[in-house]
Structures are given as C-alpha cells and as structure tokens.
Design a protein around this motif. Structure first.
Motif, PDB file in Angstrom:
ATOM      1  N   ILE A   3       0.547   6.200  -4.927  1.00  0.00           N
ATOM      2  CA  ILE A   3       1.183   6.012  -6.226  1.00  0.00           C
ATOM      3  C   ILE A   3       1.510   7.369  -6.839  1.00  0.00           C
ATOM      4  CG2 ILE A   3      -0.967   5.915  -7.556  1.00  0.00           C
ATOM      5  CD1 ILE A   3       0.375   3.770  -9.331  1.00  0.00           C
ATOM      6  N   ALA A   8       1.901   6.123 -12.604  1.00  0.00           N
ATOM      7  CA  ALA A   8       0.595   5.681 -13.112  1.00  0.00           C
ATOM      8  C   ALA A   8       0.437   6.036 -14.585  1.00  0.00           C
ATOM      9  CB  ALA A   8      -0.531   6.297 -12.288  1.00  0.00           C
ATOM     10  N   ARG A  60       7.626  -4.409  -4.758  1.00  0.00           N
ATOM     11  CA  ARG A  60       6.417  -4.644  -5.553  1.00  0.00           C
ATOM     12  C   ARG A  60       6.454  -6.026  -6.198  1.00  0.00           C
ATOM     13  NH1 ARG A  60       3.979   0.472  -8.021  1.00  0.00           N
ATOM     14  NH2 ARG A  60       4.169   1.981  -6.351  1.00  0.00           N
ATOM     15  N   TYR A  94       1.549  -3.346  -9.469  1.00  0.00           N
ATOM     16  CA  TYR A  94       1.165  -2.007  -9.929  1.00  0.00           C
ATOM     17  C   TYR A  94       0.616  -1.151  -8.793  1.00  0.00           C
ATOM     18  CZ  TYR A  94       1.694  -3.760 -14.665  1.00  0.00           C
ATOM     19  OH  TYR A  94       2.215  -4.280 -15.818  1.00  0.00           O
ATOM     20  N   VAL A  95       0.278  -1.777  -7.689  1.00  0.00           N
ATOM     21  CA  VAL A  95      -0.387  -1.082  -6.578  1.00  0.00           C
ATOM     22  C   VAL A  95       0.635  -0.682  -5.512  1.00  0.00           C
ATOM     23  CG1 VAL A  95      -2.162  -1.276  -4.793  1.00  0.00           C
ATOM     24  CG2 VAL A  95      -2.475  -2.407  -7.009  1.00  0.00           C
ATOM     25  N   ASP A  99      -1.665   2.426  -0.913  1.00  0.00           N
ATOM     26  CA  ASP A  99      -2.997   2.488  -1.540  1.00  0.00           C
ATOM     27  C   ASP A  99      -3.792   1.196  -1.372  1.00  0.00           C
ATOM     28  OD1 ASP A  99      -2.620   5.072  -2.443  1.00  0.00           O
ATOM     29  OD2 ASP A  99      -1.816   4.425  -4.383  1.00  0.00           O
ATOM     30  N   LEU A 100      -3.290   0.264  -0.571  1.00  0.00           N
ATOM     31  CA  LEU A 100      -3.942  -1.039  -0.450  1.00  0.00           C
ATOM     32  C   LEU A 100      -5.384  -0.924   0.050  1.00  0.00           C
ATOM     33  CD1 LEU A 100      -3.536  -4.010  -0.917  1.00  0.00           C
ATOM     34  CD2 LEU A 100      -2.616  -4.202   1.393  1.00  0.00           C
ATOM     35  N   LEU A 103      -7.479   0.525  -2.695  1.00  0.00           N
ATOM     36  CA  LEU A 103      -7.720  -0.465  -3.743  1.00  0.00           C
ATOM     37  C   LEU A 103      -8.771  -1.480  -3.315  1.00  0.00           C
ATOM     38  CD1 LEU A 103      -6.857  -1.511  -6.578  1.00  0.00           C
ATOM     39  CD2 LEU A 103      -5.512  -3.184  -5.304  1.00  0.00           C
ATOM     40  N   LEU A 152      -8.217  -2.490 -11.674  1.00  0.00           N
ATOM     41  CA  LEU A 152      -6.837  -2.086 -11.942  1.00  0.00           C
ATOM     42  C   LEU A 152      -6.801  -0.861 -12.850  1.00  0.00           C
ATOM     43  CD1 LEU A 152      -3.800  -2.466 -11.702  1.00  0.00           C
ATOM     44  CD2 LEU A 152      -3.929  -4.125 -13.592  1.00  0.00           C
ATOM     45  N   TYR A 155      -7.846   2.178 -10.842  1.00  0.00           N
ATOM     46  CA  TYR A 155      -6.790   2.544  -9.898  1.00  0.00           C
ATOM     47  C   TYR A 155      -5.703   3.356 -10.599  1.00  0.00           C
ATOM     48  CZ  TYR A 155      -2.684   2.195  -6.958  1.00  0.00           C
ATOM     49  OH  TYR A 155      -1.560   2.508  -6.222  1.00  0.00           O
ATOM     50  N   GLY A 159      -4.800   7.150 -10.070  1.00  0.00           N
ATOM     51  CA  GLY A 159      -3.414   7.476  -9.735  1.00  0.00           C
ATOM     52  C   GLY A 159      -2.844   8.538 -10.655  1.00  0.00           C
TER      53      GLY A 159
END
Length: 164
Positions: A3, A8, A60, A94-95, A99-100, A103, A152, A155, A159
C-alpha cells in the motif's frame, strides 16, 4: 508494504473513527451497524476514485464482492455473524493485494490479543466501567468487530508509516 503511504494517509482519518465505532458498538451491543458498513464502503467508493489508479480501484472493488460472497457463505454456515461478514467486505478494498499475507498475520495477532484482552477485562474490576455491555454476558460469541476494526486501523496506520 504494497500500500502507498499516501493512499493510507488519505484513508486513515476517515476510516479510523469508523473502526473505533465498530469495535465499540460490537462490544456494547454485539452488532456492527449497517450504517457503519455502508459508510466504510462509501468512503472507499468516493475517496478511492481520487487516490488510486482507476484499474487498481476497480480490482479493489472486486475484492469487496469476493469477500462479501465468502462472508455470506460463512454466515450461512454459522461461522461468522452477518455484520462481521459485511464489515470484512467493506474493509477489503482498503487492502492492497500485495499485503494480503501481512494482513492475515496482523489479523490473527489482533484477534488473539483482542480475545485475551476482552476475556481479561470481562473477569476484572475494569468491567464495572461499562457494566451494561452485552459482550460481557456472551459465553459462546465474541465481538469480532473489536478485532476487525482494530486490524483495519492498524493496517492503515502501518501503511501510512511504512508504505511504499
């Protein structure tokens, strides 16, 4: 992190209060309100259009649909609540895809910390600060909004600090 720090930073001031609200209402009422979920989705729909490349924005949005479909299946199987499924779907865009894995690890750590903290406070004198919260009475259910909202928020904070 995949991200962008700029992205972010744009999302953070709008999403952070919602994440806190979701954690609070889920602990107090054992529900995540539809208004919070819709607002989270609308923030991405509007702001994402300006801060993300259009192709990334569309991908997204696709993640919202995928996570919502999975959430509906998990809710039907009794694995998770409907509010949790809707919040996860609204949070998915938002992710960044890159970055999965991060996360998922972050969510697992936050979930363990949230469960331990909630349980510790439930059986401590701190419980008297909010004796009417419904989550204290639950024996089998857990206010997952506490973990989802916190994950969230963290994260996006990470970010903003360490994004590309």
């Amino acid at each position: 992190m995949a991200i962008s720090a700029t992205v972010a930073l744009w999302f953070l001031p709008f999403v952070l209060p919602l994440c806190l609200y979701v954690a609070f209402t889920d602990m107090k009422q054992m529900r995540i309100t539809n208004q919070a979920v819709v607002l989270l989705g609308l923030i991405f729909l509007v702001l994402g259009l300006f801060v993300l490349p259009f192709e990334t924005y569309l991908w997204r949005l696709m993640s919202l649909i995928i996570v919502l479909a999975l959430g509906i299946l998990l809710n039907a199987a009794g694995v998770m609540g409907a509010g949790d499924a809707k919040f996860a779907a609204a949070a998915a865009p938002y992710v960044a895809l890159g970055d999965l894995r991060l996360l998922m690890a972050l969510f697992m750590a936050v979930l363990l910390a949230a469960a331990a903290t909630h349980r510790a406070v439930k059986y401590s004198p701190l419980r008297r600060l909010a004796p009417e919260w419904q989550s204290w009475q639950e024996t089998k259910k857990f206010p997952m909004g506490l973990a989802l909202g916190t994950a969230l928020a963290l994260y996006l904070i990470l970010g903003a600090l360490y994004g590309r």
